[in-house]
Design a protein around this motif. Structure first.
Motif, PDB file in Angstrom:
ATOM      1  N   ARG A   1       0.825  -1.215   0.000  1.00 37.63           N
ATOM      2  CA  ARG A   1       0.000   0.000   0.000  1.00 37.63           C
ATOM      3  C   ARG A   1       0.859   1.265   0.000  1.00 37.63           C
ATOM      4  O   ARG A   1       0.486   2.269  -0.609  1.00 37.63           O
ATOM      5  N   SER A   2       1.997   1.206   0.676  1.00 40.65           N
ATOM      6  CA  SER A   2       2.895   2.374   0.682  1.00 40.65           C
ATOM      7  C   SER A   2       3.423   2.658  -0.716  1.00 40.65           C
ATOM      8  O   SER A   2       3.472   3.823  -1.160  1.00 40.65           O
ATOM      9  N   LEU A   3       3.824   1.605  -1.429  1.00 38.79           N
ATOM     10  CA  LEU A   3       4.303   1.790  -2.801  1.00 38.79           C
ATOM     11  C   LEU A   3       3.193   2.328  -3.700  1.00 38.79           C
ATOM     12  O   LEU A   3       3.432   3.164  -4.588  1.00 38.79           O
ATOM     13  N   ALA A   4       1.964   1.842  -3.481  1.00 35.77           N
ATOM     14  CA  ALA A   4       0.835   2.340  -4.280  1.00 35.77           C
ATOM     15  C   ALA A   4       0.604   3.825  -4.019  1.00 35.77           C
ATOM     16  O   ALA A   4       0.287   4.593  -4.951  1.00 35.77           O
ATOM     17  N   VAL A   5       0.753   4.249  -2.767  1.00 40.94           N
ATOM     18  CA  VAL A   5       0.597   5.670  -2.443  1.00 40.94           C
ATOM     19  C   VAL A   5       1.680   6.496  -3.140  1.00 40.94           C
ATOM     20  O   VAL A   5       1.410   7.587  -3.672  1.00 40.94           O
ATOM     21  N   ILE A   6       2.914   6.001  -3.175  1.00 43.33           N
ATOM     22  CA  ILE A   6       3.995   6.717  -3.863  1.00 43.33           C
ATOM     23  C   ILE A   6       3.690   6.837  -5.352  1.00 43.33           C
ATOM     24  O   ILE A   6       3.887   7.895  -5.970  1.00 43.33           O
ATOM     25  N   VAL A   7       3.215   5.734  -5.962  1.00 48.44           N
ATOM     26  CA  VAL A   7       2.852   5.763  -7.390  1.00 48.44           C
ATOM     27  C   VAL A   7       1.765   6.803  -7.635  1.00 48.44           C
ATOM     28  O   VAL A   7       1.825   7.595  -8.592  1.00 48.44           O
ATOM     29  N   ALA A   8       0.739   6.787  -6.768  1.00 42.89           N
ATOM     30  CA  ALA A   8      -0.348   7.757  -6.930  1.00 42.89           C
ATOM     31  C   ALA A   8       0.168   9.189  -6.770  1.00 42.89           C
ATOM     32  O   ALA A   8      -0.250  10.102  -7.513  1.00 42.89           O
ATOM     33  N   SER A   9       1.092   9.400  -5.845  1.00 41.79           N
ATOM     34  CA  SER A   9       1.627  10.756  -5.623  1.00 41.79           C
ATOM     35  C   SER A   9       2.405  11.243  -6.839  1.00 41.79           C
ATOM     36  O   SER A   9       2.247  12.396  -7.281  1.00 41.79           O
ATOM     37  N   ILE A  10       3.256  10.373  -7.421  1.00 40.38           N
ATOM     38  CA  ILE A  10       4.047  10.772  -8.590  1.00 40.38           C
ATOM     39  C   ILE A  10       3.129  11.098  -9.767  1.00 40.38           C
ATOM     40  O   ILE A  10       3.291  12.125 -10.447  1.00 40.38           O
ATOM     41  N   SER A  11       2.148  10.232 -10.003  1.00 41.39           N
ATOM     42  CA  SER A  11       1.270  10.451 -11.166  1.00 41.39           C
ATOM     43  C   SER A  11       0.356  11.649 -10.953  1.00 41.39           C
ATOM     44  O   SER A  11       0.079  12.415 -11.895  1.00 41.39           O
ATOM     45  N   LEU A  12      -0.137  11.850  -9.710  1.00 42.02           N
ATOM     46  CA  LEU A  12      -0.969  13.031  -9.452  1.00 42.02           C
ATOM     47  C   LEU A  12      -0.166  14.317  -9.604  1.00 42.02           C
ATOM     48  O   LEU A  12      -0.679  15.337 -10.096  1.00 42.02           O
ATOM     49  N   ALA A  13       1.101  14.276  -9.188  1.00 36.20           N
ATOM     50  CA  ALA A  13       1.952  15.453  -9.363  1.00 36.20           C
ATOM     51  C   ALA A  13       2.108  15.781 -10.844  1.00 36.20           C
ATOM     52  O   ALA A  13       2.077  16.964 -11.246  1.00 36.20           O
TER      53      ALA A  13
END
Length: 582
Positions: free
Chosen positions: A94-106
């Motif tokens: 879940r932590s990695l998924a949050v990082i992926v979401a943060s990069i793509s949202l940015a």
């Protein structure tokens, strides 16, 4: 690292699962590894300047380093999500998924608001040779990452609630990736690029397709994966039609585009050929699936017929069993009624025989005493024979009466306390004349005077007399031994003889009513065949039992074991006295 036992516990299917289900269970991990390998090759391509590895050839947009790193993070999240039993792996996923979401949202915010997040600075040198001057991923790639990250975050909840929220987000992301893949295949830039200078790379589209299917098949109980792995007709049809629906139109269209580019045929002929090919291909797939489904339905119908026949047979068997049970109960009731009638008949007849027999014995005594007049020696001998015969007949009648009372459950127990040695002497005294008549030696071994036991003395005496009389009947020469003792709260009484013995195959039958070893009308030993039966039932009534040991030609030993609360009121003799008779 995940241990071997962990993998087996969480991910390995049960042995009875079909092979397809086992493969589908492993598919998400395999696809996550494949995505990570593609992204790693892209990074190596950027590091060593190999355009083929980055996808930057023939004017196509490459996969940017930031996109490749995000793919590696997403593939790790997918891989670790396959171990829901391990909390720390789930947290890492879940932590990695949050990082992926943060990069793509940015990246999406940069496109939407026009501000710089600074992520491109990390990859500025690597992206200098790309088509764009900065390292921001394409907006459709960022959108696909957001959808897949959301799907990864929802996988755990969907497993617990059997929901399909994660599959909805992943399906939307797959549509974006599929459009880009079709655009690259047919040269339709608008499908993979929503901007003039940016677009989803071919490698990115392939990575998104693999990543999306991996997330979809992380949950096999719901949605499209459940349909594909279904064991029924629905799964069978889906496994045959879905690949054709996804692949065949793609292949036919590629053939059309290639033919038109090489001017093999015109656009109208190409379009017609694709339409005909799609129609024929789907007709063949449908016909094939329908034929197999029909065969499955036929076999299912046969199984239903067999099941119905088996159910009918079971119903018939149950009905027959109920009828047999009723008949058995009726037969048992008849048998019990007949047995009761037999017992009543025996009791009545025994009483009726006992009355005139008592009169005969009374008149015999009057004659023998000379009350009616003097008798000579010959008459006295004859009267003695009458007395012996009457006493024998009386014993037979008493035996039958006791058996009928036991059989009817009317026999009562009168507990009294008595001297065991005295009881043994009484029983021996009763049998002494019979032993003397056959010149047999009678030995009695008692525990000595003063051993008091508490049980029914009349029934114990009757059992001993029955066993002693049996021993005298079947012994022509030798000795009859009567032994009595108390041990560990038990009374043990044994009667041994040196008679003909009993074959081993008859040991279990000698206690049956009216059964004797010599089952002949001309047998030499008289009696009703109830002595041993009555003896065992009396022993059972007193809480004990009777056992037998015998060898043919060597003799027989019967042992009576009864419970006792014996009280020693005098010191036992060190050596038990012996009474020798004859």
């Amino acid at each position: 690292m995940v241990g071997e036992s962990d993998v087996t516990e969480v991910a390995s299917p049960r042995p009875e699962r079909p092979r397809l289900l086992r493969l589908m269970t492993l598919l998400p991990r395999v696809l996550s590894i494949a995505v990570a390998l593609i992204a790693t090759l892209v990074l190596l391509g950027w590091a060593f300047g190999v355009d083929v590895l980055t996808g930057a050839y023939r004017g196509k947009p490459p996969m940017l380093p930031l996109t490749a790193v995000t793919f590696i993070l997403a593939s790790g999240s997918l891989y670790f999500a396959q171990f829901p039993a391990h909390r720390w792996l789930t947290f890492l996923s879940r932590s990695l998924a949050v990082i992926v979401a943060s990069i793509s949202l940015a990246a999406l915010l940069e496109y939407a608001l026009g501000w710089q997040s600074g992520l491109d600075v990390l990859f500025r040198e690597a992206t200098a040779r790309a088509l764009r001057p900065v390292g921001i991923m394409a907006n459709n790639s960022a959108l696909a990452f957001v959808l897949f990250a959301q799907g990864l975050l929802l996988v755990r909840g969907d497993r617990q609630t059997k929901g399909i929220k994660s599959q909805v987000f992943v399906t939307l992301g797959l549509i974006v990736a599929y459009l880009a893949l079709v655009g690259h295949a047919f040269g339709v830039r608008d499908f993979y690029s929503f901007q003039v200078l940016a677009g989803m790379a071919l490698y990115s589209a392939i990575g998104f397709m693999l990543l999306g299917f991996g997330i979809l098949f992380s949950q096999l109980e719901r949605g499209i994966p459940a349909l594909i792995v279904d064991d029924g007709a629905a799964g069978f049809v889906a496994r045959r039609l879905l690949p054709g629906a996804l692949i065949l139109p793609f292949v036919f269209t590629m053939v059309r585009v290639a033919g038109e580019d090489r001017r093999v045929f015109g656009s109208e002929l190409g379009a017609s050929m694709v339409a005909v090919a799609d129609t024929v291909a789907f007709l063949l797939l449908i016909a094939w699936s329908a034929r197999v489904v029909r065969e499955v339905d036929r076999k299912r119908g046969e199984l239903l017929v067999l099941e119905r026949e088996a159910r009918d047979a079971a119903e018939r068997a149950r009905a027959e069993a109920e009828v047999a049970t009723m008949q058995a109960e009726a037969a048992r009731a008849d048998a019990e009624s007949a047995n009761g009638a037999k017992s009543d008949f025996l009791a009545v007849m025994s009483h009726e025989l006992r009355t005139p027999l008592a009169a005969i014995m009374g008149y015999q005594e009057l004659l023998a005493d000379g009350i009616t007049g003097p008798i000579n020696e010959q008459q006295g001998q004859q009267l003695g024979r009458i007395k012996a015969s009457a006493r024998h007949l009386l014993s037979l009648i008493d035996e039958v009466l006791t058996f009928t009372r036991l059989d009817a459950g009317r026999e009562t127990v009168d507990i009294d306390r008595f001297d065991l040695a005295a009881l043994l002497a009484e029983a021996a005294h009763i049998i002494e004349p019979l032993a003397n008549a056959k010149q047999l030696e009678l030995e009695v071994t008692s525990p000595g005077e003063g051993v008091i036991v508490g049980t029914d003395s009349m029934k114990v005496r009757q059992m001993l007399v029955n066993l002693l009389s049996n021993a005298v009947k079947f012994t022509d020469r030798g000795v009859i031994r009567l032994h009595g003792e108390t041990h560990a709260g038990e009374i043990r009484l044994s009667v041994s003889d040196t008679g003909i013995g009993i074959p081993a195959e008859y040991h279990h039958r000698i206690f049956e009513p009216f059964w004797q070893v010599e089952q002949k009308a001309t047998r030499r030993a008289s009696g009703t065949g109830l002595g041993l039966t009555v003896t065992r039932r009396l022993a059972n009534l007193l809480g004990g039992d009777v056992t037998v040991k015998s060898q043919v030609g060597e003799g027989t030993t019967f042992t009576i074991t009864l419970p006792s609360e014996s009280v020693a009121i005098a010191t036992l003799h060190e050596r038990a006295p012996r009474l020798r008779v004859g």
